[in-house]
Design a protein around this motif. Structure first.
Motif, PDB file in Angstrom:
ATOM      1  N   VAL A 297      11.489   0.814   8.443  1.00  0.00           N
ATOM      2  CA  VAL A 297      10.565   0.225   7.466  1.00  0.00           C
ATOM      3  C   VAL A 297      11.320  -0.057   6.166  1.00  0.00           C
ATOM      4  N   ARG A 298      11.164  -1.272   5.670  1.00  0.00           N
ATOM      5  CA  ARG A 298      11.759  -1.644   4.376  1.00  0.00           C
ATOM      6  C   ARG A 298      10.702  -1.563   3.276  1.00  0.00           C
ATOM      7  N   ARG A 320       7.533   5.850  -5.857  1.00  0.00           N
ATOM      8  CA  ARG A 320       7.474   7.057  -5.014  1.00  0.00           C
ATOM      9  C   ARG A 320       6.306   6.963  -4.030  1.00  0.00           C
ATOM     10  N   HIS A 321       5.246   6.274  -4.420  1.00  0.00           N
ATOM     11  CA  HIS A 321       4.075   6.192  -3.547  1.00  0.00           C
ATOM     12  C   HIS A 321       4.302   5.218  -2.390  1.00  0.00           C
ATOM     13  N   ALA A 326       5.848   4.643   3.354  1.00  0.00           N
ATOM     14  CA  ALA A 326       6.770   4.168   4.391  1.00  0.00           C
ATOM     15  C   ALA A 326       7.301   5.333   5.222  1.00  0.00           C
ATOM     16  N   ILE A 327       7.603   6.440   4.539  1.00  0.00           N
ATOM     17  CA  ILE A 327       8.093   7.616   5.272  1.00  0.00           C
ATOM     18  C   ILE A 327       7.005   8.119   6.231  1.00  0.00           C
ATOM     19  N   ARG A 328       5.781   8.150   5.753  1.00  0.00           N
ATOM     20  CA  ARG A 328       4.672   8.571   6.621  1.00  0.00           C
ATOM     21  C   ARG A 328       4.569   7.656   7.844  1.00  0.00           C
ATOM     22  N   ARG A 329       4.797   6.371   7.594  1.00  0.00           N
ATOM     23  CA  ARG A 329       4.677   5.421   8.707  1.00  0.00           C
ATOM     24  C   ARG A 329       5.734   5.696   9.778  1.00  0.00           C
ATOM     25  N   LEU A 342      -2.215   3.709  -3.829  1.00  0.00           N
ATOM     26  CA  LEU A 342      -1.165   3.281  -4.748  1.00  0.00           C
ATOM     27  C   LEU A 342      -0.115   2.393  -4.092  1.00  0.00           C
ATOM     28  N   ALA A 343      -0.041   2.510  -2.766  1.00  0.00           N
ATOM     29  CA  ALA A 343       1.012   1.730  -2.101  1.00  0.00           C
ATOM     30  C   ALA A 343       0.718   0.250  -2.274  1.00  0.00           C
ATOM     31  N   SER A 344       1.682  -0.483  -2.713  1.00  0.00           N
ATOM     32  CA  SER A 344       1.461  -1.902  -2.953  1.00  0.00           C
ATOM     33  C   SER A 344       1.757  -2.696  -1.697  1.00  0.00           C
TER      34      SER A 344
END
Lengths: 348, 327
Positions: A297-298, A320-321, A326-329, A342-344
């Motif tokens: 994931v980028r 950070r959000h 992305a890390i969770r994904r 918060l994730a854009s």
């Protein structure tokens, strides 16, 4: 050790290089008055003297706003015995000198069969995230990664800013350094003595075993913050790799980490298409597809111009959000409510 | 005008002959496919090149443009490695990586020819900056054409070199055409007059076919630069006899036939031969010089023919020095 800011560390590296080698000269816009705090011994012109007082007008030179001739002059001077540092202020201004960068600085050594060497450093600040609008907010390092013959650094800490810049000045090859203004005020203990961080060596900003985040420039502290948050909330172990040098890229360090974790997120503030994250992702797929447990994931800026309003601009760069999302994904963890909010769009 | 020794005058003729003979051979070789790509010859412009290069001294620097062979030859570069470069041999002056458009011979101060019009002008200024900072008496000369005279980087460089009082000469080779475009149709005013805006001398050499006139103007600018009095702009009016670019089969009917005929009558080599004869040099001596130069070109071609092509692996050398740090 002494506490240095990012800008103070750059000034220290320049001062040490000026002291060590009289072939080093600095020219650029506003360098005589030390307006950015990188051409003086202290923070201000009156504090411990500035480079103009210390080294004289022969080695510290203000220039007109003429980027093309400044860059060409640096190339010609580098080919004939000097080691110039050119301060180009904002990295958006590099485009004014594109011909000189691409056709002279990058090509001359090669096309003249090695007769020339090009010991020159071009410094510029990436002014993104500071409401300066589309003309001052560029993060153009990927464009220059596409030009063979240039070396490119993007330090993320004061220590790296000092050690990498010193190596860049002492290198016989042309080096472009991209300095994120968001990092200018960051501080840490930095060795007062001279030291050199080799170009092309990544730094492990945080060790971990579950997922690798390769982060660039101001995305590094954001990635570390995301890693700390996930360690606390989910017990996840995130490794953060900062390449520090983009050309030459420490591909081995990235592959070693991916072999350990099997998962990769790449975060950078540049545009998505043909960015450093794209190159890193492609390389990992080519060389380590078999060890990947999840798609890469980028987290990048979208392929969009940078708007002025804070309400519009703040969503454009990795945070950070968005990095946490992305890390969770890649770990197949449920999205946190806060991160989802918060994730854009930049994480998509 | 300073009095030049007869040896200097003969060397001028020899270098003009070298450029003529080298470029006539290159012109034939590119048409026969012996030289790949294209060549831009300096035939017709020899006085302008040699008048300038012979006003320089060992240790001085030049940069140039796509019409590139004359400049290093004028600086005294040996013909063999130049011809080998045009053919792409391993013994080429740039190891076969530059070609006709990018000759460079640092041994004679030739810092490189640029295929991008105007692009090498600030490189010469940088060499002048280097000389100035290092405190040497070296000067740098940028060759560029009437086409490059309308590139912004020229004026940035004239301004900055004026501000820094650098020992640099901006030498405009006005051969009156940017490929097919007549200079007067795309140039406002007189190129040399533009120097006034930067507070530097602007000299127009109306007869660029007279090697002594060019040499005199450039010598004055060089003396000024060496004395720490700063940059100069010189515009030399000349004419190219051949196509813009040989080997590309471009259209050639953009210049009136009678115009070229008139300029052919002002052949700089023939004119200077007559001058040398008037100075008492015998026709036999001048004929012998021409034969020697033709033999030199034959040797350069033989050297080229005997040289190997570069190993393909060489394509991956010389991008970086990879000399990293002094610690």
């Amino acid at each position: 050790m002494t506490v240095m800011s990012f800008l103070g560390a750059i000034g220290a590296a320049q001062r040490e290089a000026m002291d060590a080698d009289e072939r080093v000269i600095i020219f650029g816009e506003d360098v005589e008055a030390n307006v950015y705090g990188t051409t003086g011994a202290g923070k201000t012109r009156s504090d411990k003297g500035d480079f103009l007082q210390m080294y004289g007008r022969n080695r510290i030179r203000n220039t007109p706003i003429s980027e093309e001739s400044m860059v060409g002059a640096a190339a010609g001077a580098a080919m004939t015995g000097l080691r110039p540092i050119v301060d180009l202020s904002y990295s958006s201004f590099l485009y004014m000198a594109m011909d000189q960068f691409v056709n002279q600085v990058a090509k001359n050594r090669y096309m003249f069969g090695g007769q020339a060497s090009m010991p020159v450093v071009f410094r510029s600040a990436m002014f993104y995230g500071l409401n300066t609008g589309a003309h001052h907010s560029d993060r153009p390092y990927p464009m220059f990664m596409n030009v063979p013959g240039l070396k490119i650094i993007a330090p993320a800490t004061p220590t790296d800013a000092k050690g990498l810049l010193r190596s860049a000045i002492d290198s016989d090859d042309p080096v472009l350094t991209f300095e994120a203004c968001l990092l200018w005020g960051s501080k840490e203990d930095v060795p007062e003595e001279e030291f050199w961080i080799p170009l092309g060596e990544a730094r492990t900003a945080r060790e971990g075993t579950d997922v690798t985040v390769v982060a660039i420039s101001s995305s590094v502290p954001e990635a570390v913050a995301a890693a700390e948050a996930l360690a606390a909330s989910e017990g996840v172990s995130v490794e953060v790799i900062d390449p520090r040098t983009l050309v030459p890229l420490d591909r081995d360090a990235i592959l070693r980490s991916v072999h350990k974790t099997g998962r990769l997120v790449v975060a950078e503030p540049a545009h998505r298409t043909c960015g450093a994250a794209a190159e890193i992702s492609a390389h990992v797929v080519e060389e380590a597809f078999g060890v990947l447990k999840a798609p890469i994931v980028r987290v990048t800026a979208p392929d969009m111009q940078i708007p002025f309003s804070t309400a519009l601009e703040k969503q454009m760069y990795p945070t950070r959000h968005t990095i946490e999302a992305a890390i969770r994904r890649v770990l197949d963890l449920p999205a946190s409510a806060e991160a989802t909010e918060l994730a854009s769009a930049s994480a998509q | 005008m300073e009095t030049l020794s007869i040896d200097t005058l003969l060397e001028m003729q020899r270098r003009m002959l070298r450029i003529r003979a080298f470029d006539e051979r290159a012109s034939k070789m590119v048409k026969r496919g012996h030289i790949p790509g294209t060549v831009h010859t300096s035939i017709g412009q020899e006085a302008q090149v040699v008048g300038a290069t012979m006003a320089l001294s060992p240790g001085d620097y030049t940069t140039g443009n796509h019409r590139s062979h004359g400049h290093p030859i004028g600086m005294g570069s040996p013909l063999g490695p130049l011809m080998a470069e045009l053919v792409g041999k391993a013994t080429g002056v740039c190891k076969g990586k530059g070609g006709s458009l990018h000759l460079a011979d640092f041994a004679v101060g030739s810092l490189g020819e640029s295929g991008i019009v105007g692009s090498s002008i600030p490189i010469a200024m940088g060499a002048a900056l280097s000389a100035s900072v290092r405190g040497t008496e070296q000067v740098a000369l940028a060759f560029f054409g009437d086409g490059a005279a309308n590139q912004g980087v020229l004026y940035e460089s004239m301004n900055l070199s004026g501000v820094w009082n650098l020992p640099v000469i901006f030498l405009c080779e006005n051969n009156q055409y940017a490929l097919s475009t007549p200079a007067h149709t795309v140039t406002s005013g007189v190129i040399a007059d533009r120097a006034a805006g930067f507070g530097m001398p602007g000299i127009r050499v109306e007869d660029g076919q007279d090697v002594l006139a060019v040499h005199d103007a450039v010598s004055t600018a060089v003396a000024r630069a060496r004395a720490g009095e700063g940059p100069s702009l010189i515009e030399v009016v000349t004419y190219r006899y051949n196509e813009h670019s040989e080997g590309l089969r471009l259209g050639t009917d953009y210049r009136p036939a009678d115009e070229r005929e008139a300029w052919l009558k002002k052949d700089p080599i023939q004119l200077f031969r007559e001058h040398l004869r008037s100075q008492g040099v015998s026709a036999d001596e001048l004929d012998a010089m021409e034969a020697e130069v033709l033999a030199e070109v034959d040797e350069a071609v033989a050297f080229t023919d005997a040289s190997p092509y570069p190993d393909p692996s060489v394509a991956f050398d010389d991008l970086y020095t990879d000399t990293e740090y002094a610690a």
